[in-house]
Design a protein around this motif. Sequence first.
Motif, PDB file in Angstrom:
ATOM      1  N   ALA A 143       0.719   4.162  -3.533  1.00 26.27           N
ATOM      2  CA  ALA A 143       0.887   6.053  -3.184  1.00 26.27           C
ATOM      3  C   ALA A 143       2.558   6.064  -3.947  1.00 26.27           C
ATOM      4  O   ALA A 143       2.684   7.434  -4.373  1.00 26.27           O
ATOM      5  CB  ALA A 143       0.669   5.970  -2.180  1.00 26.27           C
ATOM      6  N   ALA A 144       3.518   5.895  -3.658  1.00 26.43           N
ATOM      7  CA  ALA A 144       4.211   6.431  -3.924  1.00 26.43           C
ATOM      8  C   ALA A 144       4.430   6.195  -5.364  1.00 26.43           C
ATOM      9  O   ALA A 144       5.444   7.044  -6.609  1.00 26.43           O
ATOM     10  CB  ALA A 144       6.033   6.147  -3.400  1.00 26.43           C
ATOM     11  N   CYS A 197       0.307  -1.159  -0.210  1.00 27.89           N
ATOM     12  CA  CYS A 197      -0.210  -0.138   0.008  1.00 27.89           C
ATOM     13  C   CYS A 197       0.873   1.474  -0.093  1.00 27.89           C
ATOM     14  O   CYS A 197       1.040   2.100  -0.859  1.00 27.89           O
ATOM     15  CB  CYS A 197      -1.200   0.204   1.095  1.00 27.89           C
ATOM     16  N   TRP A 198       1.625   1.207   0.890  1.00 25.61           N
ATOM     17  CA  TRP A 198       2.509   2.241   0.948  1.00 25.61           C
ATOM     18  C   TRP A 198       3.332   2.589  -0.053  1.00 25.61           C
ATOM     19  O   TRP A 198       3.639   3.649  -1.073  1.00 25.61           O
ATOM     20  CB  TRP A 198       3.548   1.759   2.320  1.00 25.61           C
ATOM     21  N   ARG A 250      -4.349   6.173   0.823  1.00 26.48           N
ATOM     22  CA  ARG A 250      -4.413   5.223   0.808  1.00 26.48           C
ATOM     23  C   ARG A 250      -4.676   4.110   1.913  1.00 26.48           C
ATOM     24  O   ARG A 250      -5.692   3.276   2.277  1.00 26.48           O
ATOM     25  CB  ARG A 250      -3.148   4.919  -0.390  1.00 26.48           C
ATOM     26  N   LEU A 251      -4.064   5.051   3.421  1.00 23.08           N
ATOM     27  CA  LEU A 251      -4.275   4.204   4.546  1.00 23.08           C
ATOM     28  C   LEU A 251      -5.543   4.416   5.022  1.00 23.08           C
ATOM     29  O   LEU A 251      -6.287   3.637   5.746  1.00 23.08           O
ATOM     30  CB  LEU A 251      -3.039   4.321   5.519  1.00 23.08           C
ATOM     31  N   ARG A 267      -0.239  11.208  -0.437  1.00 21.22           N
ATOM     32  CA  ARG A 267      -0.889   9.902  -1.344  1.00 21.22           C
ATOM     33  C   ARG A 267      -0.910   9.053  -0.203  1.00 21.22           C
ATOM     34  O   ARG A 267      -1.855   8.141  -0.277  1.00 21.22           O
ATOM     35  CB  ARG A 267      -0.456   9.475  -2.576  1.00 21.22           C
ATOM     36  N   ARG A 268      -0.190   8.629  -0.070  1.00 21.09           N
ATOM     37  CA  ARG A 268       0.070   7.420   1.348  1.00 21.09           C
ATOM     38  C   ARG A 268      -1.442   7.655   2.283  1.00 21.09           C
ATOM     39  O   ARG A 268      -1.897   6.574   2.759  1.00 21.09           O
ATOM     40  CB  ARG A 268       1.428   7.292   1.683  1.00 21.09           C
TER      41      ARG A 268
END
Length: 168
Positions: A38-39, A34-35, A126-127, A122-123
């Motif tokens: 996002a990047a 997930c992390w 997503r989280l 973005r992270r």
Amino acid sequence: MTAGYADSSDDGGWKDRGRQARQVAEAVESLVACWLAAAEEASPRLPARQLHALRTVRGRPELNLTALAEHLGVGLPTASRLCDRLEAAGLLERTVQPHNRREVQLVLTAYGHRVLADVAERRVRRLTSVFEAMTPAQRAALEHGLFAFHQARTGSPAPGRGPAGPDG
């Protein structure tokens, strides 16, 4: 007890710790995916090491190339090439220290700050979307567990206030 996860009342034996470690490893793989995703959505798309270097420079304005190499655990030539790429992308500048003209200081550009902010946002998004599928108790347990993990690994409290109490 949540299906598939260890009960906190177990005796903590080695067999249970191994099982818990495997379960956490699976969860961490999901978190890392997930992390990283996002990047990868950000523009420009930067490898994890370059993002790490930018965050390091942002957090330590006195940093020079040698200190960055040590912090990243890479050789000086590798750190120099990494900075070459970041500088070519307009994310980083090398400036001469006013008190020592032989020492080069690394400084994030305004664009570098914007890219890091974009990746961070973005992270968070997503989280947040994952957290929406969790109950408040699950979110609190995750926060508490990650805070405890950070403390156990580093011997220091995590940045911020710490985990939320029972009221959230």
